[in-house]
Design an enzyme around this catalytic site. Structure first.
Site, PDB file in Angstrom:
ATOM      1  N   HIS A  11     -18.767 -17.945-115.180  1.00  0.00           N
ATOM      2  CA  HIS A  11     -20.065 -17.766-115.847  1.00  0.00           C
ATOM      3  C   HIS A  11     -20.095 -18.604-117.126  1.00  0.00           C
ATOM      4  O   HIS A  11     -19.073 -18.739-117.806  1.00  0.00           O
ATOM      5  CB  HIS A  11     -20.286 -16.283-116.170  1.00  0.00           C
ATOM      6  N   LYS A  38     -23.135  -7.743-117.469  1.00  0.00           N
ATOM      7  CA  LYS A  38     -22.482  -8.309-118.660  1.00  0.00           C
ATOM      8  C   LYS A  38     -21.793  -7.190-119.462  1.00  0.00           C
ATOM      9  O   LYS A  38     -21.320  -6.219-118.878  1.00  0.00           O
ATOM     10  CB  LYS A  38     -23.490  -9.110-119.491  1.00  0.00           C
ATOM     11  N   ASN A  58     -25.757  -8.896-112.799  1.00  0.00           N
ATOM     12  CA  ASN A  58     -24.641  -9.080-113.730  1.00  0.00           C
ATOM     13  C   ASN A  58     -24.955  -8.264-114.978  1.00  0.00           C
ATOM     14  O   ASN A  58     -25.806  -8.651-115.776  1.00  0.00           O
ATOM     15  CB  ASN A  58     -24.495 -10.570-114.062  1.00  0.00           C
ATOM     16  N   SER A  64     -33.207 -15.746-116.569  1.00  0.00           N
ATOM     17  CA  SER A  64     -34.518 -15.150-116.864  1.00  0.00           C
ATOM     18  C   SER A  64     -35.335 -14.853-115.610  1.00  0.00           C
ATOM     19  O   SER A  64     -36.560 -14.975-115.617  1.00  0.00           O
ATOM     20  CB  SER A  64     -35.307 -16.026-117.841  1.00  0.00           C
ATOM     21  N   GLY A  91     -31.133 -15.517-120.590  1.00  0.00           N
ATOM     22  CA  GLY A  91     -31.476 -14.604-121.677  1.00  0.00           C
ATOM     23  C   GLY A  91     -32.552 -15.111-122.617  1.00  0.00           C
ATOM     24  O   GLY A  91     -32.748 -14.549-123.695  1.00  0.00           O
ATOM     25  N   GLU A  94     -21.101 -17.992-119.984  1.00  0.00           N
ATOM     26  CA  GLU A  94     -20.652 -17.278-121.194  1.00  0.00           C
ATOM     27  C   GLU A  94     -19.131 -17.274-121.286  1.00  0.00           C
ATOM     28  O   GLU A  94     -18.566 -17.317-122.382  1.00  0.00           O
ATOM     29  CB  GLU A  94     -21.236 -15.853-121.191  1.00  0.00           C
ATOM     30  N   GLU A 108     -27.041 -21.531-112.784  1.00  0.00           N
ATOM     31  CA  GLU A 108     -27.630 -20.868-113.943  1.00  0.00           C
ATOM     32  C   GLU A 108     -27.725 -21.862-115.102  1.00  0.00           C
ATOM     33  O   GLU A 108     -26.737 -22.071-115.815  1.00  0.00           O
ATOM     34  CB  GLU A 108     -26.756 -19.696-114.388  1.00  0.00           C
TER      35      GLU A 108
HETATM   36  P1  13P Z   1     -30.708 -13.253-117.626  1.00  0.00           P
HETATM   37  O1  13P Z   1     -31.294 -12.853-116.304  1.00  0.00           O
HETATM   38  O2  13P Z   1     -30.670 -12.143-118.631  1.00  0.00           O
HETATM   39  O3  13P Z   1     -31.335 -14.515-118.149  1.00  0.00           O
HETATM   40  O4  13P Z   1     -29.162 -13.597-117.351  1.00  0.00           O
HETATM   41  C1  13P Z   1     -28.824 -14.471-116.338  1.00  0.00           C
HETATM   42  C2  13P Z   1     -27.353 -14.467-116.172  1.00  0.00           C
HETATM   43  O5  13P Z   1     -26.615 -15.011-116.975  1.00  0.00           O
HETATM   44  C3  13P Z   1     -26.798 -13.757-115.013  1.00  0.00           C
HETATM   45  O6  13P Z   1     -25.453 -14.055-114.845  1.00  0.00           O
END
Ligand code: 13P
Length: 257
Positions: A94, A11, A9, A213, A172, A96, A166
């Site tokens: 997601h 983003k 992803n 992560s 992150g 976010e 997740e």
């Molecule tokens: P990270 O791997 O940067 O923690 O992000 C995970 C994520 O949100 C993937 O959709």
């Protein structure tokens, strides 16, 4: 048998030129690793360019979101028919998007229906906050998210989608869930909810990913868990080297579930 999936992803990162270069490097590195389902999810505007780069490589392309209607007065939105022919996958719900763009269980469910109707593979995201985790609410909350996302989805449709667990506190932060924590939620909670909805046999055919992560160092331990079938990778998917290392480790170590 569940085929392992490594989904990147990206983003809100990479211009079209940067996305093209990254996709080229990924094709060069893991174009042949066919035992792992490789999916990369660039921003909307880079989808056509990335789709052209990966064509014929076996690497799939996904969008990071979409609207549930086919078309209409929804300024700024993109629909499933617009993705057809460019993307084979779409990330839905997601955290976010739930946190910053007012996604709800209801809109996620509408999107799951629309994606499946368009022949896209939804990667449906669920996961609890730090506060919910600390309060011992993880199991109940994640289970309810899975059931709400899959409302009125039948067993045949459910086998065409992927769930990504997740935990928000792991995204992150550099602080991944331990492999045991991730297994517990992907197994008893997510697959448990799927078994309640569709029975154990159907649940055993649906892929469940972990995200938060993940990186080239911790992926082997995560992929060794019996209920974890892959990863939804954020930061570590933005460099061809680390993404490729995760695909290769999975190819080398994953014992088919
Ligand atoms: P990270 O791997 O940067 O923690 O992000 C995970 C994520 O949100 C993937 O959709």
């Amino acid at each position: 048998m569940r085929k392992p999936m490594m989904a990147g992803n990206w983003k809100m990162n990479k211009t079209i030129a940067e996305a093209t270069a990254l996709a080229q490097a990924i094709v060069a590195a893991v174009g042949n690793e066919e035992s792992v389902e490789r999916v990369i999810c660039p921003p909307f505007v880079a989808l056509p360019a990335v789709a052209a780069v990966v064509a014929g490589s076996g690497i799939g392309v996904g969008a990071q979101n979409m609207h549930w209607e086919h078309s209409g007065a929804y300024t700024g939105e993109v629909s499933a028919p617009m993705l057809q022919g460019i993307a084979g996958y779409v990330i839905l719900g997601h955290s976010e998007r739930r946190q910053f763009f007012a996604e709800t269980d209801t809109t996620v469910n509408r999107k799951v229906h629309a994606a499946l109707a368009a022949g896209l593979t939804p990667i449906v995201c669920v996961g609890e906050s730090l506060e919910q985790n600390a309060a011992g609410e993880t199991h109940a909350f994640v289970s309810s998210q899975v059931k709400a996302a899959l409302a009125d989805i039948d067993a045949a449709q459910a086998q065409r989608l992927v769930i990504a667990y997740e935990p928000i506190w792991a995204i992150g932060t550099g602080r991944a869930a331990t492999a045991e924590q991730a297994q517990a939620i992907c197994g008893a909670t997510v697959r448990g909810a799927l078994a309640e909805l569709y029975g154990a046999q159907v649940a055993s055919r649906i892929r469940v990913l972990y995200g938060g992560s993940t990186n080239a160092k911790n992926i082997a331990e995560i992929m060794a868990q019996p209920d974890i079938d892959g990863a939804l990778i954020g930061g570590a998917s933005l460099q061809a080297d680390s993404y490729a290392a995760m695909v290769r480790t999975t190819a080398a170590t994953y014992a088919a579930h």
